[in-house]
Design a protein around this motif. Structure first.
Motif, PDB file in Angstrom:
ATOM      1  N   ALA A   1      45.825   4.128  13.745  1.00  0.00           N
ATOM      2  CA  ALA A   1      45.164   4.583  12.734  1.00  0.00           C
ATOM      3  C   ALA A   1      44.508   3.000  11.451  1.00  0.00           C
ATOM      4  O   ALA A   1      43.172   3.306  11.721  1.00  0.00           O
ATOM      5  N   VAL A   2      45.401   2.258  11.498  1.00  0.00           N
ATOM      6  CA  VAL A   2      44.940   0.792  11.072  1.00  0.00           C
ATOM      7  C   VAL A   2      43.409  -0.017  12.349  1.00  0.00           C
ATOM      8  O   VAL A   2      42.711  -0.860  11.267  1.00  0.00           O
ATOM      9  N   VAL A   3      44.501  -0.080  13.683  1.00  0.00           N
ATOM     10  CA  VAL A   3      42.778  -0.422  14.354  1.00  0.00           C
ATOM     11  C   VAL A   3      41.807   0.313  14.679  1.00  0.00           C
ATOM     12  O   VAL A   3      40.463   0.050  14.466  1.00  0.00           O
TER      13      VAL A   3
ATOM     14  N   TYR B   1      43.716  -8.407   6.599  1.00  0.00           N
ATOM     15  CA  TYR B   1      44.432  -8.589   4.711  1.00  0.00           C
ATOM     16  C   TYR B   1      43.967  -6.989   4.437  1.00  0.00           C
ATOM     17  O   TYR B   1      45.011  -6.524   3.373  1.00  0.00           O
ATOM     18  N   LYS B   2      43.041  -6.798   3.968  1.00  0.00           N
ATOM     19  CA  LYS B   2      43.046  -5.295   3.400  1.00  0.00           C
ATOM     20  C   LYS B   2      44.246  -3.787   3.876  1.00  0.00           C
ATOM     21  O   LYS B   2      43.988  -3.461   3.196  1.00  0.00           O
ATOM     22  N   LEU B   3      44.545  -4.106   5.291  1.00  0.00           N
ATOM     23  CA  LEU B   3      44.778  -3.498   5.961  1.00  0.00           C
ATOM     24  C   LEU B   3      45.710  -3.021   5.898  1.00  0.00           C
ATOM     25  O   LEU B   3      46.801  -2.309   7.045  1.00  0.00           O
ATOM     26  N   GLY B   4      46.857  -4.342   5.519  1.00  0.00           N
ATOM     27  CA  GLY B   4      48.327  -4.327   5.065  1.00  0.00           C
ATOM     28  C   GLY B   4      48.823  -5.117   6.484  1.00  0.00           C
ATOM     29  O   GLY B   4      50.278  -4.672   6.588  1.00  0.00           O
ATOM     30  N   LEU B   5      48.279  -5.943   6.623  1.00  0.00           N
ATOM     31  CA  LEU B   5      48.535  -7.043   8.215  1.00  0.00           C
ATOM     32  C   LEU B   5      48.338  -8.575   7.410  1.00  0.00           C
ATOM     33  O   LEU B   5      47.609  -9.134   8.142  1.00  0.00           O
ATOM     34  N   PRO B   6      49.044  -8.646   6.151  1.00  0.00           N
ATOM     35  CA  PRO B   6      49.481 -10.243   6.366  1.00  0.00           C
ATOM     36  C   PRO B   6      49.459 -11.124   6.789  1.00  0.00           C
ATOM     37  O   PRO B   6      48.716 -12.662   7.201  1.00  0.00           O
ATOM     38  N   LEU B   7      50.041 -11.062   7.349  1.00  0.00           N
ATOM     39  CA  LEU B   7      50.746 -11.595   8.368  1.00  0.00           C
ATOM     40  C   LEU B   7      49.951 -12.272   9.779  1.00  0.00           C
ATOM     41  O   LEU B   7      48.985 -13.461   9.796  1.00  0.00           O
ATOM     42  N   LEU B   8      49.178 -11.346  10.497  1.00  0.00           N
ATOM     43  CA  LEU B   8      48.202 -10.780  11.309  1.00  0.00           C
ATOM     44  C   LEU B   8      46.839 -11.910  10.425  1.00  0.00           C
ATOM     45  O   LEU B   8      45.993 -12.887  10.880  1.00  0.00           O
TER      46      LEU B   8
END
Length: 307
Positions: A110-112, A166-173
């Protein structure tokens, strides 16, 4: 033939790793490395650059009549590669929180898909950044030169992609994507910063933009500008409080000249101009002019700046 005490060193390194993991309460990873790959993300971002700007950043032999075919093929490969990295970050986050991993595959997909759907809007924003650089620099001969050569534009491509992650909740990537540009350009933009359309970084080396900075539209900054934090509040135990607004708010049409250091949650009002090498920790009203010293006001008012 030279010999080395490999066994002793390996054992010592093992003990050091074990002590670190125990001190940090880190879980074991019996299934192998389950952590995002910087090298994989570098390849994914390079592919996405070619997806966004196929005739300029895509394959050198690409023809316009086959543009859509290339974009479709490159995008499919990039999204599948990104899906694997997203799964890794989500699993990593779940393990740190001690949460169940059963729904991670569905969440990652869903995120991708959401990220992919945002690419046209990212291209529109990047078009505004490229145009701002071309129109704002008398040394620029074409928008193609700006896209191919300007470090500020490269940094913004990485920022726009990283900010969406970042907005999608993936701060490390997101941070890895941003740091790839940081290493290549010397421009350090945290992917959590909010930056409006038409942002132009001229020259760029040494620019730092912090995580909670908010930047409006048509803003221009020069090299060695810092939008940073003035202080770092701590909790009752002395630990840094993370996520608090601590970086400047820069409204529309602001210009910040080289070497300016702007710290804290202050506001630079619309159309303000901040002179070179200024150290600033207070608000500036709309249309305000701040110079390093009174003796420089006349030269600054005449529009002296980098070309």
């Amino acid at each position: 033939m030279a010999t080395f005490d490999i066994t002793t060193i390996v054992q010592s390194l093992h003990e050091t790793r074990h002590n670190w993991r125990r001190a940090q309460s880190r879980t074991s990873e019996p299934g192998g490395r389950e952590f995002p790959s910087r090298n994989a993300l570098a390849g994914i971002v390079d592919s996405l650059k070619g997806v966004l700007f196929p005739m300029r950043l895509g394959p050198p032999d690409l023809r316009q009549e086959s543009e859509n075919f290339h974009v479709a093929h490159a995008l499919d490969a990039a999204l599948h590669g990104l899906l694997k990295q997203v799964r890794r970050e989500l699993k990593y986050n779940a393990a740190l929180r001690g949460e169940d991993e059963r729904d991670i595959d569905d969440e990652a997909l869903a995120v991708v898909r959401t990220f992919a759907a945002a690419l046209p809007d990212i291209r529109i924003l990047l078009d505004s950044d490229v145009l701002a650089a071309y129109q704002g620099d008398p040394a620029a001969r074409s928008v193609d030169e700006v896209l191919l050569c300007y470090p500020g534009v490269l940094a913004m491509i990485h920022y726009r992609l990283g900010h969406q992650l970042y907005k999608l909740g993936l701060p490390l990537l997101a941070r890895i994507v941003a740091e790839l540009a940081h290493g290549a350009t010397g421009i350090d933009i945290h992917p959590g910063a909010q930056i409006g359309a038409g942002f132009f970084i001229d020259h760029g080396t040494g620019v730092v933009i912090g995580e909670t900075a908010v930047i409006g539209e048509r803003v221009r900054v020069y090299q060695a500008v810092t939008l940073g934090a003035k202080r770092f509040p701590t909790d009752a135990d002395g630990n840094l409080q993370k996520g608090l607004p601590r970086h400047p708010v820069v409204e529309d049409d602001v210009v910040i000249y080289a070497g300016a250091t702007i710290l804290g949650r202050i506001t630079l009002g619309k159309g303000a101009v901040i002179g070179g090498n200024v150290w600033l920790t207070h608000d500036v009203p709309a249309g305000g002019r701040i110079a390093q010293a009174e003796s420089r006001v006349g030269a600054f008012a005449n529009g002296i700046g980098a070309a």
